[in-house]
Enzyme design. Sequence first.
Site, short mmCIF file in Angstrom:
data_model
loop_
_atom_site.label_atom_id
_atom_site.label_comp_id
_atom_site.label_asym_id
_atom_site.label_seq_id
_atom_site.Cartn_x
_atom_site.Cartn_y
_atom_site.Cartn_z
CG HIS A 1 -1.92 -1.05 1.34
ND1 HIS A 1 -2.09 -1.82 2.46
CD2 HIS A 1 -2.85 -1.50 0.44
CE1 HIS A 1 -3.09 -2.67 2.27
NE2 HIS A 1 -3.56 -2.51 1.05
CE LYS B 1 -12.96 -6.54 2.32
NZ LYS B 1 -11.67 -6.19 1.76
NE ARG C 1 -2.78 -7.37 -4.24
CZ ARG C 1 -3.59 -7.57 -3.21
NH1 ARG C 1 -3.09 -7.92 -2.07
NH2 ARG C 1 -4.89 -7.42 -3.34
CB SER D 1 -4.58 -6.45 4.57
OG SER D 1 -4.18 -5.20 4.10
P1 ADP Z 1 -9.89 -3.55 -0.41
O1 ADP Z 1 -10.34 -4.23 0.84
O2 ADP Z 1 -10.73 -2.39 -0.81
O3 ADP Z 1 -9.58 -4.46 -1.57
P2 ADP Z 1 -7.15 -3.29 0.42
O4 ADP Z 1 -6.86 -2.52 1.64
O5 ADP Z 1 -6.96 -4.75 0.49
O6 ADP Z 1 -8.57 -2.82 0.01
O7 ADP Z 1 -6.29 -2.72 -0.78
C1 ADP Z 1 -6.47 -1.42 -1.28
C2 ADP Z 1 -5.91 -1.36 -2.67
O8 ADP Z 1 -4.50 -1.59 -2.62
C3 ADP Z 1 -6.46 -2.38 -3.66
O9 ADP Z 1 -6.53 -1.79 -4.94
C4 ADP Z 1 -5.44 -3.48 -3.64
O10 ADP Z 1 -5.43 -4.20 -4.86
C5 ADP Z 1 -4.17 -2.67 -3.46
N1 ADP Z 1 -3.12 -3.47 -2.86
C6 ADP Z 1 -3.20 -4.29 -1.79
N2 ADP Z 1 -2.02 -4.87 -1.52
C7 ADP Z 1 -1.15 -4.41 -2.45
C8 ADP Z 1 0.23 -4.65 -2.74
N3 ADP Z 1 0.95 -5.54 -2.04
N4 ADP Z 1 0.81 -3.97 -3.75
C9 ADP Z 1 0.06 -3.11 -4.49
N5 ADP Z 1 -1.25 -2.86 -4.30
C10 ADP Z 1 -1.86 -3.49 -3.30
#
Ligand code: ADP
Length: 158
Positions: free
Chosen positions: A17, A41, A90, A128
């Site tokens: 992130h 969630k 990803r 996450s």
């Molecule tokens: P959500 O629950 O809305 O999917 P996340 O917090 O999991 O939100 O992720 C927010 C954004 O960041 C999403 O677009 C996700 O694909 C991206 N993301 C999550 N992990 C990574 C990572 N390791 N590298 C790049 N982008 C990521």
Amino acid sequence: MKICCYPGSFDPLTNGHVSIAKNATKLFDRVIILVANNSEKHSLLTVDERVELIKEVFKNDKNIVVMSTDKLVAKKAKELNACCMVRGLRAVSDYEYEYSLNEMNKHIEESIPTIYLMAAPEYSFLSSSAVKELLKYDQDITSLVPKPVSDYLKKKQQ
Ligand code: ADP
């Protein structure tokens, strides 16, 4: 001023992130990290905990702002005068989910497009939920999340 929103759950914020948010600052004058209060969630951290931690991580990045919202993120982005939203991609597996999310967001707020930044290869496996799984088994997560996040999670686990 060109503003974008980077919406997500960030439960917890990972180095993946951080990399997306920092890359977004190369394209926009202000990046608003929007922690979505998605009650569906099952979460590790409260929205307020996530916001405080993300603020701490980016305390030296003056063009990154952090806030939470209970609203639909596309509506909130418009309210904040953002020109678009940013999401990270990803593996190919993200594509299907992001495709339908994009369709939904276009339906909700046509004037706010979403742009996608590719994950750095070293973070392409990082999520996450993987961090939460590792924590469950008492594994070290210090190389996967920013220091304030690992410190906080360690303390919380004790
Ligand atoms: P959500 O629950 O809305 O999917 P996340 O917090 O999991 O939100 O992720 C927010 C954004 O960041 C999403 O677009 C996700 O694909 C991206 N993301 C999550 N992990 C990574 C990572 N390791 N590298 C790049 N982008 C990521």
